[in-house]
Design an enzyme around this catalytic site. Structure first.
Site, PDB file in Angstrom:
ATOM      1  N   HIS A 126      63.155  52.030  48.776  1.00 32.00           N
ATOM      2  CA  HIS A 126      63.630  52.022  47.396  1.00 32.00           C
ATOM      3  C   HIS A 126      63.213  50.682  46.781  1.00 32.00           C
ATOM      4  CE1 HIS A 126      66.695  54.111  44.587  1.00 32.00           C
ATOM      5  NE2 HIS A 126      66.190  53.108  43.897  1.00 32.00           N
ATOM      6  N   GLU A 171      60.921  57.448  44.066  1.00 30.08           N
ATOM      7  CA  GLU A 171      60.238  57.278  42.785  1.00 30.08           C
ATOM      8  C   GLU A 171      58.962  56.442  42.860  1.00 30.08           C
ATOM      9  OE1 GLU A 171      63.061  55.795  39.920  1.00 30.08           O
ATOM     10  OE2 GLU A 171      64.195  57.649  39.949  1.00 30.08           O
ATOM     11  N   TYR A 302      66.844  61.643  34.564  1.00 31.75           N
ATOM     12  CA  TYR A 302      67.702  60.871  33.658  1.00 31.75           C
ATOM     13  C   TYR A 302      67.571  61.326  32.211  1.00 31.75           C
ATOM     14  CZ  TYR A 302      68.865  57.759  37.453  1.00 31.75           C
ATOM     15  OH  TYR A 302      69.348  57.254  38.625  1.00 31.75           O
TER      16      TYR A 302
HETATM   17  C1  GBH Z   1      66.309  55.184  38.904  1.00 33.83           C
HETATM   18  O1  GBH Z   1      65.081  55.188  38.275  1.00 33.83           O
HETATM   19  C2  GBH Z   1      66.264  54.313  40.122  1.00 33.83           C
HETATM   20  O2  GBH Z   1      65.913  55.060  41.263  1.00 33.83           O
HETATM   21  C3  GBH Z   1      67.526  53.530  40.378  1.00 33.83           C
HETATM   22  O3  GBH Z   1      67.295  52.559  41.348  1.00 33.83           O
HETATM   23  C4  GBH Z   1      68.011  52.947  39.079  1.00 33.83           C
HETATM   24  O4  GBH Z   1      69.102  52.086  39.261  1.00 33.83           O
HETATM   25  C5  GBH Z   1      68.377  54.090  38.177  1.00 33.83           C
HETATM   26  O5  GBH Z   1      67.291  54.926  37.981  1.00 33.83           O
HETATM   27  C6  GBH Z   1      68.852  53.652  36.807  1.00 33.83           C
HETATM   28  O6  GBH Z   1      67.832  53.031  36.089  1.00 33.83           O
HETATM   29  O7  GBH Z   1      58.519  55.559  30.242  1.00 33.83           O
HETATM   30  O8  GBH Z   1      58.544  53.237  30.849  1.00 33.83           O
HETATM   31  O9  GBH Z   1      60.145  54.066  29.270  1.00 33.83           O
HETATM   32  C7  GBH Z   1      65.054  55.515  36.914  1.00 33.83           C
HETATM   33  C8  GBH Z   1      63.821  56.309  36.553  1.00 33.83           C
HETATM   34  C9  GBH Z   1      61.964  56.570  35.134  1.00 33.83           C
HETATM   35  C10 GBH Z   1      64.044  56.060  34.144  1.00 33.83           C
HETATM   36  C11 GBH Z   1      61.256  56.088  33.894  1.00 33.83           C
HETATM   37  C12 GBH Z   1      63.345  55.501  32.933  1.00 33.83           C
HETATM   38  C13 GBH Z   1      61.425  55.679  31.507  1.00 33.83           C
HETATM   39  C14 GBH Z   1      60.407  54.654  31.794  1.00 33.83           C
HETATM   40  N1  GBH Z   1      63.223  55.888  35.318  1.00 33.83           N
HETATM   41  N2  GBH Z   1      62.095  56.179  32.705  1.00 33.83           N
HETATM   42  S1  GBH Z   1      59.302  54.365  30.459  1.00 33.83           S
END
Ligand code: GBH
Length: 488
Positions: A126, A171, A302
């Site tokens: 992670h 991820e 999300y």
């Molecule tokens: C997760 O990822 C993580 O796994 C976790 O560790 C973290 O704490 C949690 O979410 C909360 O953030 O197109 O550049 O604007 C979040 C996955 C994917 C969410 C990309 C935001 C938009 C990025 N993310 N998304 S962008």
């Protein structure tokens, strides 16, 4: 006389698992204890401006010392499974030799979980690469894939007899493009080429680790977790909007799903973004390795994306496009893609709340990828940060986080909608069990169903946590009142 309708409930399938998730760097603290050495997040947190308030994971939730209490809390809440990650920097502090003290911590944690009747769900990576490996190029260096497999086998040596579910990566989009292209996550580089190389080597490390673990023990449940999204065009009748949605889907979703399930990068996106370095990095056999069959696909969801091929008249709250600190895009190719506003509620991170997107995503991933491969589907993360306001009532800390209660209920409802549509979703993990170190946002954003007071390390179950416990105990969601019942 009014007829009181029978209480309507929507049951979850009998095999459905309820859990919560965390990650090592976000909760453990004890950064310099037990033989642990720096990961790329320790180093990145020291870069001025990288993390809000110059926060870091040195102490975090002090879970390293409080894991027994945290497991007791999970048990009290009725969690059936707990998704956590092991820290590569504890197990192999320099990327090389195994550190017995690091191994010991996870043995104690897993034993504690098993004693509490909670199923451990282990993630190997992670985002916390040992800094010693970053000094040699990190994920842009193909050698890191081999080091990852060695580390995974060490963890299996220690826990293979007690842990059945093994996730290789959390991820990989984040640990490649957000990290090596957008500079927003460690190691904070700004290179499109590096992002693509990192993604390939992460996938390669995943595939060869699945192969090696499978060879050791056929009974393990092996998989990967991806952050997936739903990209909607502003106007499905406008080719440029459709094209924008196709490209975002390609870069977030298909860039990872296609190699894992179909042994090929998506041709449309590959033709558009692949550079010579990536083409040279893909060696014969790599895609077959990456496509080593998996038992479980974890979906982290999300929010969705609402995109078009022309700029919006009024810029959306979240901005016309995601950008790094220099104002550039995290995507290797996003020229001509614009984010629009569709009026959905947003969390304080400016992420849209779009539960219906989760239903559609699950249906799509199930029919196109998981079901044909015989792979089970889990929602391994879903959650929201809200501006919690703790209050003391009768000497007890309460957090009346109605927004989060609604968020959880809406997304569990969306999962049940997918189940009704024939999707075999096997479980849900709320992100996160605890408020924790929210990466570049430091401690400013709180995702927990349990509040953490960072001064005292006191834990308090929020209303969302209490509601989640009730749902788990009932194994059902109360149905919302039928829309016309309240009118009459
Ligand atoms: C997760 O990822 C993580 O796994 C976790 O560790 C973290 O704490 C949690 O979410 C909360 O953030 O197109 O550049 O604007 C979040 C996955 C994917 C969410 C990309 C935001 C938009 C990025 N993310 N998304 S962008």
């Amino acid at each position: 006389a009014s007829v009181v309708p029978a209480k309507q409930t929507r049951p979850f399938p009998s095999n459905f698992l309820f859990g919560a998730a965390t990650a090592a760097y976000q909760i453990e603290g004890a950064a310099a204890e037990g033989g642990r050495r720096d990961s790329i997040w320790d180093a990145f947190s020291r870069v001025p401006g990288a993390v809000i308030n110059a926060d870091n994971g040195d102490v975090a939730c002090d879970h390293y010392h409080r894991y027994r209490d945290d497991v007791a809390l999970m048990k009290r809440m009725g969690l059936e499974t707990y998704r956590f990650s092991t820290s590569w920097s504890r197990i192999r502090p320099d990327g090389g030799v195994v550190n017995a003290e690091g191994v010991d911590f996870y043995q104690r944690l897993v034993d504690e979980l098993l004693d509490a009747g909670i199923m451990p769900w282990l993630t190997l990576y992670h985002w916390d690469l040992p800094q010693a490996l970053q000094d040699r190029g990190g994920w842009t260096n193909r050698d890191t894939s081999d080091r990852f497999t060695e580390y995974a086998l060490d963890v299996h040596d220690a826990l293979g007899d007690r842990v059945n579910v093994w996730t290789t990566l959390n991820e990989p989009w984040c640990s490649s493009f957000l990290s090596y292209t957008a500079g927003l996550h460690a190691p904070g580089h700004y290179s499109r080429g590096e992002g693509m190389l990192a993604a390939h080597h992460l996938l390669l490390g995943h595939g060869q680790t699945v192969r090696e673990l499978r060879a050791r023990d056929e009974s393990l449940n092996l998989g990967i977790t991806l952050n997936l999204t739903v990209a909607d065009p502003v106007d499905a009748g406008v080719p440029a909007d459709l094209d924008a949605a196709r490209r975002i889907d390609g870069q977030f979703n298909r860039w990872f799903l296609d190699p894992i399930f179909q042994a090929a990068y998506p041709q449309d996106i590959f033709d558009e973004i692949a550079d010579d370095a990536l083409r040279a990095a893909i060696r014969p056999g790599d895609l077959e390795t990456i496509a080593t069959p998996i038992d479980t696909l974890g979906v982290n969801y999300y929010h969705g994306e609402y995109v078009g091929g022309t700029p919006p008249a009024v810029p959306p709250i979240g901005g016309e496009a995601p950008t790094d600190r220099r104002g550039e895009s995290p995507f290797p190719s996003s020229e001509g893609i614009f984010w629009h506003e569709r009026g959905l509620p947003r969390t304080p991170m400016q992420w849209e709340v779009q539960p219906e997107g989760l239903s559609r995503l699950l249906k799509r991933v199930w029919t196109e990828y998981a079901q044909p491969a015989g792979t089970s589907l889990f929602v391994t993360e879903n959650g929201a940060a809200y501006d919690d306001e703790p209050v003391v009532e009768g000497g007890v800390v309460r957090v009346h986080d109605e927004d989060r209660v609604d968020f959880v209920r809406a997304h569990l409802g969306a999962i049940l909608d997918a189940v009704d549509a024939g999707v075999d979703v096997r479980g849900y993990f709320y992100w996160s069990l605890l408020d924790n170190f929210e990466w570049a946002w430091g401690y400013e954003k709180r995702f927990g169903i349990v509040r953490v007071d960072y001064d005292t390390q006191e834990r308090s179950i929020k209303d969302s946590g209490l509601e989640y416990s009730r749902i788990i105990a009932a194994r059902a969601l109360d149905a919302p009142p039928a829309p016309d019942q309240s009118q009459t």
